[in-house]
Design an enzyme around this catalytic site. Structure first.
Site: not given
Ligand code: C5P
Length: 405
Positions: A211, A280, A290, A326, A340, A344
């Protein structure tokens, strides 16, 4: 932009080393930033660079002798020691290091250092073998025991053609140590763990999913925490940014690697700030070779990565251990943030509006909404470095104001 040096008295002690000319540049930068920069030169320093150079750069008298008549308006060496916000000795020669280690007061610089209660920063620069000699190393250990900060020299090709450690450290690093010495160390005792940057999820040896995260926000958080006195570990996905001075950096590539590093480091952390943009999803299959285009466009099946923050948030925490997340959002910022925060199990979440060009990914500025269980704090548009400080200000105020927390 103000850098925080203005109004401070930074006494620079210059010793006899070829690197003295580099310090003229540092002094000039500090003077431009409106710090007062009285310069003290040892006798041998004056063989490499003239007092006139420093006088012209600082607009101040340069101090060269203990017994010289005091110039009108100049401070005495005792005043110099008393008034100093910090002493910066650079380049520090083996001779001056030995003097300071043993408490000698046989020249102006060593006398002033003995008489000061300000922080003392020592930046050695000398021939590699002189630097590595047991006598110099013992003297440097002694300086550390006395509470002085020794900024290790860098390695490289020396003026004398030797190669190895002994080159004067770069200004970027010294600046960080100076900042830390001038700030109130309100995060001293904290073990801050920061994650930054994107992750890369490989498809084959040449391609990956990632990303637009640059890591700037996370690196600014790590730098701010160091300057405020914390011990800092930065777990970083791929980024072109340099490791901030004083920070221990662990480079990772994939979400799985970040997960592993964060779980391990979280054991010792008192604060986790998770600003990384973790992928994600990852490809279900990682091809060993490759993928060839002659076989046609392949289907890319994706699977979920672990949500690191969710997993950490579920764990039982030690008393006072804080977890901050974040959230990068483009709509319903506050609502998404609150959801969130709860899901979380976080102490705070910083919601990032990624719809504008001056906030979020790759930008140098950010506009965050900070949500805790009971409060919403909207920060204005600020540099990422100011934003980082505001996050720690809020953390201090909300979670560290009582001695029990
Ligand atoms: O749910 P979302 O991806 O928007 O949440 C963002 C937060 O979760 C950020 O603090 C990011 O570092 C963390 N995150 C994580 N592991 C993932 C996705 C996001 O720790 N797989």
């Amino acid at each position: 932009m103000g850098t925080g040096f203005a109004g401070n008295i930074i006494v620079v002690g210059v010793c006899g080393s070829i690197a003295a000319f580099k310090v003229a540049g540092w002094v000039s930068t500090l003077a431009k930033e409106e710090a007062r920069v009285p310069v003290v030169m040892t006798d041998s320093a004056q063989k490499f660079i003239t007092p006139l150079t420093f006088a012209a750069l600082t607009g101040e008298s340069v101090y060269t002798s203990m017994f010289a008549d005091e110039h009108s308006g100049a401070m005495s060496h005792i005043e110099l020691a008393q008034e100093a916000s910090v002493f910066l000795i650079a380049p520090a020669s083996a001779q001056t290091i030995a003097r300071l280690a043993h408490g000698f007061a046989d020249d102006l610089l060593s006398t002033a250092v003995l008489a000061t209660r300000a922080p003392v920063i020592v930046c050695p620069a000398m021939n590699t073998r002189m630097y590595q000699h047991r006598a110099t190393q013992d003297n440097l250990s002694r300086l550390r025991q006395l509470g002085y900060t020794v900024v290790d020299p860098e390695s490289g090709l020396m003026a004398c053609k030797d190669e190895g450690p002994g080159r004067l450290v770069e200004w970027e690093s010294v600046q960080e140590v100076l900042w830390r010495s001038l700030r109130s160390l309100d995060l001293q005792g904290e073990q801050v763990l920061v994650t930054a940057g994107p992750t890369r999820e490989p498809i084959d040896p040449a391609r990956f999913i990632s990303n637009r995260s640059s890591g700037k926000m996370g690196y600014a958080l790590a730098r701010a925490a160091y300057r405020r006195g914390a011990d800092v570990v930065l777990v970083s996905g791929p980024s072109t940014l340099n490791c901030p001075y004083g920070v221990r950096r662990i480079m990772v590539e994939t979400a799985a690697e970040m997960f592993e590093a964060v779980c391990r480091e979280f054991e010792k952390a008192t604060i986790l700030v998770k600003s990384a943009a973790v992928s994600d999803f990852r490809p279900a299959v990682q091809h060993e070779h490759k993928v060839k285009k002659k076989n046609g466009a392949p289907a890319l099946e994706l699977v979920r990565n672990p949500d690191i923050l969710y997993e950490i948030g579920r764990k039982k925490r030690k008393p006072g251990q804080l977890v901050i997340g974040f959230a990068a959002e483009s709509e319903n910022l506050e609502m998404e943030g609150k959801r969130k925060l709860q899901r979380k199990n976080l102490d705070m979440i910083a919601v990032n509006d990624i719809s504008g060009s001056d906030t979020g990914f790759e930008a140098d500025t950010n506009r965050l909404i900070l949500l805790t269980g009971d409060e919403t704090i909207e920060l204005p548009l600020l540099s990422k470095s100011e934003t980082a400080d505001r996050i720690f200000d809020v953390l201090k105020e909300k979670f560290r104001s009582s001695p029990l927390s």
